[in-house]
Design a protein around this motif. Structure first.
Motif, PDB file in Angstrom:
ATOM      1  N   ASP A 146       1.180  -5.655  67.117  1.00 28.62           N
ATOM      2  CA  ASP A 146       2.114  -4.754  66.426  1.00 28.62           C
ATOM      3  C   ASP A 146       1.650  -3.308  66.481  1.00 28.62           C
ATOM      4  O   ASP A 146       0.468  -3.012  66.288  1.00 28.62           O
ATOM      5  CB  ASP A 146       2.251  -5.194  64.959  1.00 28.62           C
ATOM      6  CG  ASP A 146       3.044  -4.197  64.136  1.00 28.62           C
ATOM      7  OD1 ASP A 146       4.212  -3.972  64.472  1.00 28.62           O
ATOM      8  OD2 ASP A 146       2.477  -3.633  63.179  1.00 28.62           O
ATOM      9  N   ILE A 147       2.604  -2.406  66.740  1.00 26.21           N
ATOM     10  CA  ILE A 147       2.303  -0.974  66.717  1.00 26.21           C
ATOM     11  C   ILE A 147       3.205  -0.232  65.741  1.00 26.21           C
ATOM     12  O   ILE A 147       3.091   0.984  65.592  1.00 26.21           O
ATOM     13  CB  ILE A 147       2.441  -0.336  68.109  1.00 26.21           C
ATOM     14  CG1 ILE A 147       3.900  -0.395  68.598  1.00 26.21           C
ATOM     15  CG2 ILE A 147       1.509  -0.992  69.106  1.00 26.21           C
ATOM     16  CD1 ILE A 147       4.151   0.373  69.886  1.00 26.21           C
ATOM     17  N   ALA A 148       4.118  -0.960  65.074  1.00 27.01           N
ATOM     18  CA  ALA A 148       5.126  -0.308  64.245  1.00 27.01           C
ATOM     19  C   ALA A 148       4.815  -0.354  62.764  1.00 27.01           C
ATOM     20  O   ALA A 148       5.204   0.541  62.014  1.00 27.01           O
ATOM     21  CB  ALA A 148       6.493  -0.949  64.485  1.00 27.01           C
ATOM     22  N   ASN A 149       4.126  -1.390  62.300  1.00 26.54           N
ATOM     23  CA  ASN A 149       3.876  -1.572  60.871  1.00 26.54           C
ATOM     24  C   ASN A 149       2.395  -1.772  60.594  1.00 26.54           C
ATOM     25  O   ASN A 149       1.612  -0.847  60.719  1.00 26.54           O
ATOM     26  CB  ASN A 149       4.731  -2.733  60.341  1.00 26.54           C
ATOM     27  CG  ASN A 149       6.208  -2.398  60.299  1.00 26.54           C
ATOM     28  OD1 ASN A 149       6.608  -1.426  59.678  1.00 26.54           O
ATOM     29  ND2 ASN A 149       7.022  -3.197  60.975  1.00 26.54           N
ATOM     30  N   MET A 150       1.999  -2.994  60.222  1.00 31.95           N
ATOM     31  CA  MET A 150       0.619  -3.230  59.818  1.00 31.95           C
ATOM     32  C   MET A 150      -0.379  -3.076  60.957  1.00 31.95           C
ATOM     33  O   MET A 150      -1.538  -2.721  60.724  1.00 31.95           O
ATOM     34  CB  MET A 150       0.492  -4.622  59.194  1.00 31.95           C
ATOM     35  CG  MET A 150       1.115  -4.721  57.821  1.00 31.95           C
ATOM     36  SD  MET A 150       0.335  -3.573  56.653  1.00 31.95           S
ATOM     37  CE  MET A 150       1.239  -3.971  55.153  1.00 31.95           C
ATOM     38  N   GLY A 151       0.061  -3.345  62.184  1.00 33.99           N
ATOM     39  CA  GLY A 151      -0.844  -3.144  63.312  1.00 33.99           C
ATOM     40  C   GLY A 151      -1.255  -1.690  63.426  1.00 33.99           C
ATOM     41  O   GLY A 151      -2.435  -1.374  63.638  1.00 33.99           O
ATOM     42  N   ASP A 157      -6.011   3.175  59.893  1.00 37.68           N
ATOM     43  CA  ASP A 157      -6.564   3.135  58.538  1.00 37.68           C
ATOM     44  C   ASP A 157      -5.727   3.983  57.578  1.00 37.68           C
ATOM     45  O   ASP A 157      -6.201   4.927  56.952  1.00 37.68           O
ATOM     46  CB  ASP A 157      -8.020   3.604  58.525  1.00 37.68           C
ATOM     47  CG  ASP A 157      -8.682   3.331  57.175  1.00 37.68           C
ATOM     48  OD1 ASP A 157      -8.233   2.417  56.455  1.00 37.68           O
ATOM     49  OD2 ASP A 157      -9.653   4.041  56.836  1.00 37.68           O
ATOM     50  N   VAL A 158      -4.448   3.600  57.459  1.00 37.85           N
ATOM     51  CA  VAL A 158      -3.499   4.328  56.619  1.00 37.85           C
ATOM     52  C   VAL A 158      -3.027   3.410  55.490  1.00 37.85           C
ATOM     53  O   VAL A 158      -2.643   2.271  55.744  1.00 37.85           O
ATOM     54  CB  VAL A 158      -2.289   4.798  57.447  1.00 37.85           C
ATOM     55  CG1 VAL A 158      -1.248   5.471  56.562  1.00 37.85           C
ATOM     56  CG2 VAL A 158      -2.738   5.747  58.547  1.00 37.85           C
ATOM     57  N   PRO A 159      -3.034   3.867  54.238  1.00 35.47           N
ATOM     58  CA  PRO A 159      -2.517   3.064  53.130  1.00 35.47           C
ATOM     59  C   PRO A 159      -1.000   2.942  53.194  1.00 35.47           C
ATOM     60  O   PRO A 159      -0.309   3.830  53.705  1.00 35.47           O
ATOM     61  CB  PRO A 159      -2.961   3.845  51.884  1.00 35.47           C
ATOM     62  CG  PRO A 159      -3.113   5.247  52.354  1.00 35.47           C
ATOM     63  CD  PRO A 159      -3.567   5.171  53.780  1.00 35.47           C
ATOM     64  N   VAL A 160      -0.476   1.848  52.659  1.00 33.10           N
ATOM     65  CA  VAL A 160       0.935   1.508  52.787  1.00 33.10           C
ATOM     66  C   VAL A 160       1.590   1.381  51.418  1.00 33.10           C
ATOM     67  O   VAL A 160       0.998   0.837  50.476  1.00 33.10           O
ATOM     68  CB  VAL A 160       1.099   0.179  53.563  1.00 33.10           C
ATOM     69  CG1 VAL A 160       2.559  -0.288  53.556  1.00 33.10           C
ATOM     70  CG2 VAL A 160       0.577   0.322  54.984  1.00 33.10           C
ATOM     71  N   VAL A 161       2.829   1.877  51.314  1.00 35.22           N
ATOM     72  CA  VAL A 161       3.687   1.627  50.163  1.00 35.22           C
ATOM     73  C   VAL A 161       4.924   0.899  50.678  1.00 35.22           C
ATOM     74  O   VAL A 161       5.509   1.296  51.684  1.00 35.22           O
ATOM     75  CB  VAL A 161       4.079   2.934  49.452  1.00 35.22           C
ATOM     76  CG1 VAL A 161       5.131   2.668  48.378  1.00 35.22           C
ATOM     77  CG2 VAL A 161       2.849   3.589  48.831  1.00 35.22           C
ATOM     78  N   LEU A 162       5.305  -0.181  49.992  1.00 37.52           N
ATOM     79  CA  LEU A 162       6.410  -1.022  50.442  1.00 37.52           C
ATOM     80  C   LEU A 162       7.673  -0.674  49.665  1.00 37.52           C
ATOM     81  O   LEU A 162       7.678  -0.641  48.434  1.00 37.52           O
ATOM     82  CB  LEU A 162       6.056  -2.490  50.232  1.00 37.52           C
ATOM     83  CG  LEU A 162       7.002  -3.525  50.836  1.00 37.52           C
ATOM     84  CD1 LEU A 162       6.965  -3.454  52.363  1.00 37.52           C
ATOM     85  CD2 LEU A 162       6.612  -4.929  50.370  1.00 37.52           C
ATOM     86  N   ALA A 163       8.778  -0.413  50.389  1.00 35.03           N
ATOM     87  CA  ALA A 163      10.064  -0.089  49.773  1.00 35.03           C
ATOM     88  C   ALA A 163      11.004  -1.281  49.887  1.00 35.03           C
ATOM     89  O   ALA A 163      11.158  -1.858  50.966  1.00 35.03           O
ATOM     90  CB  ALA A 163      10.687   1.128  50.456  1.00 35.03           C
ATOM     91  N   GLY A 164      11.631  -1.641  48.753  1.00 32.76           N
ATOM     92  CA  GLY A 164      12.625  -2.701  48.731  1.00 32.76           C
ATOM     93  C   GLY A 164      13.986  -2.150  48.381  1.00 32.76           C
ATOM     94  O   GLY A 164      14.100  -1.149  47.663  1.00 32.76           O
ATOM     95  N   ASP A 165      15.045  -2.795  48.874  1.00 34.96           N
ATOM     96  CA  ASP A 165      16.420  -2.328  48.685  1.00 34.96           C
ATOM     97  C   ASP A 165      17.127  -3.248  47.691  1.00 34.96           C
ATOM     98  O   ASP A 165      17.531  -4.352  48.037  1.00 34.96           O
ATOM     99  CB  ASP A 165      17.139  -2.328  50.033  1.00 34.96           C
ATOM    100  CG  ASP A 165      18.598  -1.921  49.927  1.00 34.96           C
ATOM    101  OD1 ASP A 165      19.046  -1.569  48.822  1.00 34.96           O
ATOM    102  OD2 ASP A 165      19.289  -1.966  50.963  1.00 34.96           O
ATOM    103  N   ILE A 166      17.293  -2.767  46.459  1.00 36.58           N
ATOM    104  CA  ILE A 166      17.932  -3.594  45.433  1.00 36.58           C
ATOM    105  C   ILE A 166      19.442  -3.663  45.632  1.00 36.58           C
ATOM    106  O   ILE A 166      20.095  -4.596  45.138  1.00 36.58           O
ATOM    107  CB  ILE A 166      17.581  -3.065  44.021  1.00 36.58           C
ATOM    108  CG1 ILE A 166      17.865  -4.133  42.965  1.00 36.58           C
ATOM    109  CG2 ILE A 166      18.310  -1.765  43.727  1.00 36.58           C
ATOM    110  CD1 ILE A 166      17.303  -3.787  41.593  1.00 36.58           C
ATOM    111  N   ASP A 167      20.012  -2.724  46.381  1.00 35.78           N
ATOM    112  CA  ASP A 167      21.456  -2.684  46.557  1.00 35.78           C
ATOM    113  C   ASP A 167      21.974  -3.907  47.319  1.00 35.78           C
ATOM    114  O   ASP A 167      23.094  -4.354  47.103  1.00 35.78           O
ATOM    115  CB  ASP A 167      21.846  -1.404  47.295  1.00 35.78           C
ATOM    116  CG  ASP A 167      23.340  -1.139  47.269  1.00 35.78           C
ATOM    117  OD1 ASP A 167      23.933  -1.256  46.179  1.00 35.78           O
ATOM    118  OD2 ASP A 167      23.909  -0.829  48.323  1.00 35.78           O
ATOM    119  N   ARG A 168      21.151  -4.450  48.209  1.00 34.68           N
ATOM    120  CA  ARG A 168      21.585  -5.609  48.986  1.00 34.68           C
ATOM    121  C   ARG A 168      21.247  -6.925  48.283  1.00 34.68           C
ATOM    122  O   ARG A 168      21.607  -7.997  48.754  1.00 34.68           O
ATOM    123  CB  ARG A 168      20.961  -5.598  50.380  1.00 34.68           C
ATOM    124  CG  ARG A 168      19.445  -5.732  50.412  1.00 34.68           C
ATOM    125  CD  ARG A 168      18.923  -5.764  51.843  1.00 34.68           C
ATOM    126  NE  ARG A 168      19.230  -4.549  52.571  1.00 34.68           N
ATOM    127  CZ  ARG A 168      19.010  -4.393  53.877  1.00 34.68           C
ATOM    128  NH1 ARG A 168      18.524  -5.378  54.591  1.00 34.68           N
ATOM    129  NH2 ARG A 168      19.306  -3.257  54.463  1.00 34.68           N
TER     130      ARG A 168
END
Length: 482
Positions: A146-151, A157-168
């Motif tokens: 993977d080169i787009a997300n966790m890979g 070495d970048v920290p991640v914040v996860l976004a969720g979509d409550i509208d769907r």
């Protein structure tokens, strides 16, 4: 040392691009030098950089939010779908190869080096880099290479914040389920979550918010209400293109081609007070009251011409012209208006020649070299100057080119029919120029509105940043960056 933070999503179209744009503008308002970054994007709606490359349109908007010029390093890998199974791979702004999905997977290790190279270049030039993921890290079947997300997050070495979509719907499962399927190592890289696109009273979700935090152990950075003015910002996804809700005014109809590309031409028209824009979908007929029909750009001109004919739009167009209507073809749409489209080397698909719509006396030949450039032009019919860009393969010649649509550095560009009602041009972005848009629409009978499109985009970016500041812990989010 430059800091960075990455916004990943629980799925596609959860609002990552908008969140990154808002965070970019919020950080700029704090006095930071900021750059956007997306390791890998998939879009046929590209922007042209000053150095003659192309990147995803979302990164162009984010660069505008950062108040910096575009560079190919903001989106080092761009995938442009050409068929249901294959895509053109653009690396650091230039076409690299056309590959099917399985072939692309084999390319990822060498592409990661280019991704990291671009990321390091941006880090060296700015205080903060805000990274946008693609799709979802929960697609664990794609984690290897993977080169787009966790890979990428692991490699850089970048920290991640996860976004969720409550509208769907199902946002609790979106976020808790993501943690459940990703590896413990990837889960540890996630430092928190954001709930996006909430409608109504956010306090009604207090229990759900607490439940997510309890199940994941991740910190919540807030619940973001739906941003009602998002439609005022340029759309990257063709699915976000919509008809205006007006019932009167100059009626412009745009054909919703299956591989529509570079449709930023439409955003300024949709916001014109005196214009009613209809995005025509498959199976719909061209309305009899249309004043102007636009054939937009396409990533597969001959393929989309077949799609156009399958909808019966070729017959509708002829009826529209007989009624005295106007037609504008932009880029691929311009090519479709001609007599023939030849692709002897099979650059866009199977080799061969396709008969065009015959509304302009021009012929197009596809060529391997791609034209990517920003231009300053003068519209011949109105005499109004404007800025735009070219992003196309193919060269078009013919009798109607002696009546050009525009002049670019004295060079004839595009074509017009003898009566001036059928026009074609390779120039994108022209309607973003307020003076040109007003002059063009005036020729069709529209009254001047005084609309200022770019000013509106700037004001909306400021409003988006203020929206994030009011509802999210922006300071806490930015403090995560390392």
């Amino acid at each position: 040392m430059t800091k960075a933070i990455m916004i990943q999503g629980t799925g596609s179209n959860v609002g990552k691009s908008m969140l990154v744009a808002g965070l970019c503008r919020a950080a700029v308002r704090r006095g930071l030098s900021v750059a956007p970054f997306k390791p890998q994007n998939m879009s046929n709606n590209a922007a042209v950089t000053a150095d003659g490359g192309e990147i995803g349109r979302a990164q162009a908007l984010q660069a505008l939010a950062c108040k910096i010029p575009l560079t190919v390093h903001m989106n080092p890998v761009l995938l442009k779908p050409e068929s249901d199974v294959g895509a053109q791979v653009v690396v650091q702004g230039k076409r690299f190869v056309t590959a099917k999905a399985r072939e692309y997977a084999a390319l990822k290790p060498q592409l990661l080096a280019k991704v990291l190279e671009s990321f390091e270049l941006l880090k060296a030039q700015h205080d903060l880099v805000i990274v946008e993921g693609a799709g979802s890290p929960a697609e664990v079947n794609l984690r290897a290479g993977d080169i787009a997300n966790m890979g990428f997050a692991e490699a850089a070495d970048v920290p991640v914040v996860l976004a969720g979509d409550i509208d769907r719907g199902g946002v609790i499962a979106q976020i808790v389920g993501t943690q459940a399927v990703i590896s413990p190592e990837d889960a540890a890289r996630v430092k928190g979550f954001v709930i996006n696109k909430f409608r109504g009273d956010p306090s009604l979700f207090d229990d759900g918010y607490a439940l997510i935090s309890a199940h994941t152990g991740w910190r919540g950075f807030g619940v973001l209400p739906y941003f009602d003015d998002a439609w005022r910002l340029p759309a990257e996804d063709a699915l976000d293109l919509r008809s205006s809700d007006k019932t009167a005014g100059l009626h412009i109809v745009c054909l919703g081609l299956s591989r529509i590309a570079n449709f930023d031409d439409l955003d300024p028209l949709a916001q014109e007070p005196g214009v009613r824009l209809t995005m025509l979908r498959a199976g719909q007929v061209i309305p009899a009251d249309a004043d102007l029909v636009i054939l937009p750009g396409s990533k597969s001109t001959r393929g989309d011409l077949a799609f156009l004919r399958a909808q019966g739009w070729d017959v509708d167009l002829m009826a529209h012209v007989r009624r005295g209507g106007h037609v504008l073809g932009i880029c691929g749409g311009y090519q479709m208006l001609g007599q023939t489209i030849a692709d002897p080397d099979g650059i866009e698909g199977a080799a061969g020649t396709t008969e065009g719509l015959g509304l302009l006396a021009v012929d197009t030949a596809m060529t391997a070299d791609k034209r990517l450039t920003e231009v300053a032009a003068q519209h011949v019919a109105s005499g109004q100057g404007f800025s735009g860009y070219e992003i196309h393969i193919g060269r078009t010649h013919g009798t109607d080119c002696t009546r050009p649509f525009a002049l670019v550095d004295g060079r004839a560009e595009g074509a017009r029919s003898a009566d001036g009602r059928i026009e074609g041009s390779y120039l994108h972005g022209m309607f973003g120029d307020d003076m040109f848009r007003a002059a063009f629409l005036a020729q069709l009978g529209a009254a001047p509105s005084g609309a200022r499109y770019q000013q509106g985009v700037e004001a909306t970016l400021d409003a988006l940043a203020a929206h994030l500041e009011a509802h999210l812990d922006v300071a806490g989010l930015l403090a995560l960056a390392r």
